[in-house]
Design an enzyme around this catalytic site. Structure first.
Site, PDB file in Angstrom:
ATOM      1  N   ILE A 107      -4.719   1.904   2.287  1.00 21.18           N
ATOM      2  CA  ILE A 107      -3.869   2.865   1.510  1.00 21.18           C
ATOM      3  C   ILE A 107      -3.690   4.171   2.188  1.00 21.18           C
ATOM      4  O   ILE A 107      -4.750   4.654   2.463  1.00 21.18           O
ATOM      5  CB  ILE A 107      -4.324   3.116   0.104  1.00 21.18           C
ATOM      6  CG1 ILE A 107      -4.666   1.440  -0.596  1.00 21.18           C
ATOM      7  CG2 ILE A 107      -3.212   3.619  -0.799  1.00 21.18           C
ATOM      8  CD1 ILE A 107      -3.518   0.657  -0.536  1.00 21.18           C
ATOM      9  N   CYS A 108      -2.652   4.523   2.399  1.00 19.21           N
ATOM     10  CA  CYS A 108      -1.875   5.962   2.681  1.00 19.21           C
ATOM     11  C   CYS A 108      -3.070   6.394   3.871  1.00 19.21           C
ATOM     12  O   CYS A 108      -3.112   5.597   5.123  1.00 19.21           O
ATOM     13  CB  CYS A 108      -2.546   7.093   1.637  1.00 19.21           C
ATOM     14  SG  CYS A 108      -1.733   8.706   2.007  1.00 19.21           S
TER      15      CYS A 108
END
Length: 332
Positions: A107-108
């Protein structure tokens, strides 16, 4: 019959972005309400609780070294992750957990953890738009896609900034349970099942690096000073006293683009800023040098995958109005 359990391990660490954890977790939890059976396990290096980006302490379930094999491994991100070398123990934990997982997702800025673990070598990947260039430098053999909300390369998934983790989690749920259940989850959470456009629509600017050659800087300054003027190839070449062919070669060599594409990008950035400031699409087109709304619409479609009108509705205000009603009707 009770559905088969799907284990999801989440590798967390001090300074992690809270929404990187809570966004996907809510998707999986909501999916369970509609018949899925996801079980989340939080793991950290050493098995200790971690502090989040908002200061909340998050307890974990296991030490990463003692964790079982997971069907899916999620690696969250954090603001500090891109700013220096990834902790060696964290990278080693990601590498070990990934070797036993059915699929791996970040994520990210969690993509930097995967990169430090060697998991992005030769793979397609993305991360938050602010850090895609840095990720490409850190992982030179990876093919970083700066505009994607998330990227799948085999069993490896990487997502863009923060809320793109929700988009990714929905995609993972759809793999197991199909579009109908996933659509129910998206509607319940009041999010799009699949957002239009890439993450460039959320970035501050699409403008490329500042030219180093004085001739190209002169052109950049001229277009920015008066975007509505004649900036055809012939006019630009005459302004800097070189041939159109030579000018085209200079742009290719230094900026890997053409003069006309560069002019369009500057005008596009200006139009985007005008829309952000509250101007309508027709005004933005005229004031930024586009000959018509239609030409601006085509530029938005190329760069962002959405129309200027939709962009303005999404980012022009946080108050109630067209954007809210349009969004809710689309989700329903």
């Amino acid at each position: 019959m009770r559905p088969i359990e799907h284990s999801v391990g989440v590798l967390v660490f001090d300074g992690m972005k809270m929404l990187d954890l809570s966004g996907p977790a809510e998707v999986f939890s909501e999916a369970n309400r509609y018949g899925a059976h996801y079980r989340l396990t939080l793991v950290s290096v050493g098995g200790s609780a971690v502090s989040s980006s908002i200061g909340v302490r998050v307890p974990v379930d296991a030490d990463a070294t003692d964790a079982p094999a997971f069907d899916t491994l999620l690696v969250v991100g954090g603001d500090e992750v891109p700013r220096g070398p990834v902790d060696a123990d964290l990278a080693a934990a990601a590498r070990t957990l990934a070797s036993r997982a059915g699929r791996v997702a970040s994520i990210c800025t969690g993509a930097f953890v995967l990169g430090a673990a060697g998991l992005l070598d030769g793979r397609r990947a993305t991360t938050h738009w602010q850090h895609t260039e840095l990720l490409a430098r850190r992982c030179p053999t990876a093919r970083v896609e700066p505009d994607a909300l998330f990227v799948r390369d085999g069993s490896l998934y990487t997502s863009a900034g923060v809320t793109a983790g929700i988009d990714l989690a929905l995609a993972l749920v759809e793999q197991e349970h199909g579009p109908d259940l996933t659509r129910s989850v998206a509607r319940s959470l009041v999010v799009y099942m699949q957002r239009a456009g890439g993450q460039s629509q959320f970035s501050a600017s699409l403008r490329g690096p500042v030219p180093q050659t004085p001739v190209l800087r002169q052109i950049q300054d001229a277009v920015q000073a008066d975007p509505t003027a004649d900036h055809s190839l012939q006019a630009l070449a005459a302004r800097v006293r070189v041939s159109p062919r030579h000018l085209t070669r200079m742009f290719r060599t230094e900026l890997d683009t053409t003069p006309m594409r560069y002019v369009e990008l500057i005008r596009f950035d200006m139009a985007k800023a005008l829309l952000d400031a509250g101007h309508n699409a027709t005004e933005a087109a005229a004031r930024s040098g586009f000959p018509s709304y239609e030409s601006l619409r085509r530029a938005f479609a190329r760069h962002l995958g959405i129309s200027p009108t939709k962009y303005r509705r999404r980012f022009g205000t946080t108050g109630p109005g067209v954007a809210v009603s349009e969004g809710l009707s689309a989700i329903r």
